[in-house]
Design a protein around this motif. Sequence first.
Motif, PDB file in Angstrom:
ATOM      1  N   PHE A  20       0.872  -1.173   0.000  1.00 54.93           N
ATOM      2  CA  PHE A  20       0.000   0.000   0.000  1.00 54.93           C
ATOM      3  C   PHE A  20       0.908   1.222   0.000  1.00 54.93           C
ATOM      4  CE2 PHE A  20      -2.813   2.970   2.499  1.00 54.93           C
ATOM      5  CZ  PHE A  20      -3.785   3.103   1.516  1.00 54.93           C
ATOM      6  N   VAL A  21       0.766   2.089  -1.012  1.00 59.27           N
ATOM      7  CA  VAL A  21       1.677   3.215  -1.178  1.00 59.27           C
ATOM      8  C   VAL A  21       0.916   4.505  -1.436  1.00 59.27           C
ATOM      9  CG1 VAL A  21       3.565   1.770  -2.071  1.00 59.27           C
ATOM     10  CG2 VAL A  21       1.942   2.803  -3.669  1.00 59.27           C
ATOM     11  N   LYS A  22       1.619   5.604  -1.294  1.00 60.28           N
ATOM     12  CA  LYS A  22       1.096   6.908  -1.696  1.00 60.28           C
ATOM     13  C   LYS A  22       2.083   7.466  -2.704  1.00 60.28           C
ATOM     14  CE  LYS A  22      -1.390  10.758   0.090  1.00 60.28           C
ATOM     15  NZ  LYS A  22      -1.911  11.401   1.305  1.00 60.28           N
ATOM     16  N   LEU A  23       1.559   7.851  -3.881  1.00 55.83           N
ATOM     17  CA  LEU A  23       2.400   8.336  -4.983  1.00 55.83           C
ATOM     18  C   LEU A  23       2.103   9.791  -5.280  1.00 55.83           C
ATOM     19  CD1 LEU A  23       1.850   5.334  -7.403  1.00 55.83           C
ATOM     20  CD2 LEU A  23       3.897   5.802  -6.086  1.00 55.83           C
ATOM     21  N   LYS A  24       3.145  10.542  -5.600  1.00 55.74           N
ATOM     22  CA  LYS A  24       2.971  11.916  -6.058  1.00 55.74           C
ATOM     23  C   LYS A  24       2.805  11.867  -7.567  1.00 55.74           C
ATOM     24  CE  LYS A  24       4.906  16.520  -5.803  1.00 55.74           C
ATOM     25  NZ  LYS A  24       6.000  17.345  -5.290  1.00 55.74           N
ATOM     26  N   LEU A  68       5.691   6.737  -0.796  1.00 52.46           N
ATOM     27  CA  LEU A  68       5.635   6.431   0.629  1.00 52.46           C
ATOM     28  C   LEU A  68       5.010   5.055   0.720  1.00 52.46           C
ATOM     29  CD1 LEU A  68       4.225   9.694   2.242  1.00 52.46           C
ATOM     30  CD2 LEU A  68       6.544   8.819   2.396  1.00 52.46           C
ATOM     31  N   SER A  69       5.654   4.138   1.390  1.00 49.45           N
ATOM     32  CA  SER A  69       5.119   2.786   1.518  1.00 49.45           C
ATOM     33  C   SER A  69       4.584   2.561   2.921  1.00 49.45           C
ATOM     34  CB  SER A  69       6.201   1.746   1.224  1.00 49.45           C
ATOM     35  OG  SER A  69       5.698   0.450   1.492  1.00 49.45           O
ATOM     36  N   TYR A  70       3.357   2.036   2.984  1.00 48.09           N
ATOM     37  CA  TYR A  70       2.744   1.652   4.248  1.00 48.09           C
ATOM     38  C   TYR A  70       2.912   0.149   4.483  1.00 48.09           C
ATOM     39  CZ  TYR A  70       0.690   6.288   4.116  1.00 48.09           C
ATOM     40  OH  TYR A  70       0.518   7.650   4.066  1.00 48.09           O
TER      41      TYR A  70
END
Length: 105
Positions: A20-24, A68-70
Amino acid sequence: MLLIQTISTKTLDQASVGEFVKLKTPAGNLFAVILDSDAQGTLVGFLETNQRSRYPTFKQVSKGLKCLSYGLNWVVDRVGNDESWAGNRSHLASAGAILVDSHAV
């Protein structure tokens, strides 16, 4: 969202399928799940968009993109709103829809 582990920064080539990640992105900072990775790039499933339809979508992106990796240990939790009510089956056949009833998710 309750975080139970440390967030790390990495490039997508360092991420594993299922993270699960957040990408710009040009559309903003978006949550996604790593679906697949090969020599051409990384296939990510975006769980949100800034588009009016707001349906999840997937796209192949550069393996060098930072994120950002969760991590791999995550769950999707149901949040009730004005679109969730007993008998709401308007997206029953829509890909990516999560249906919850008294017997199963």
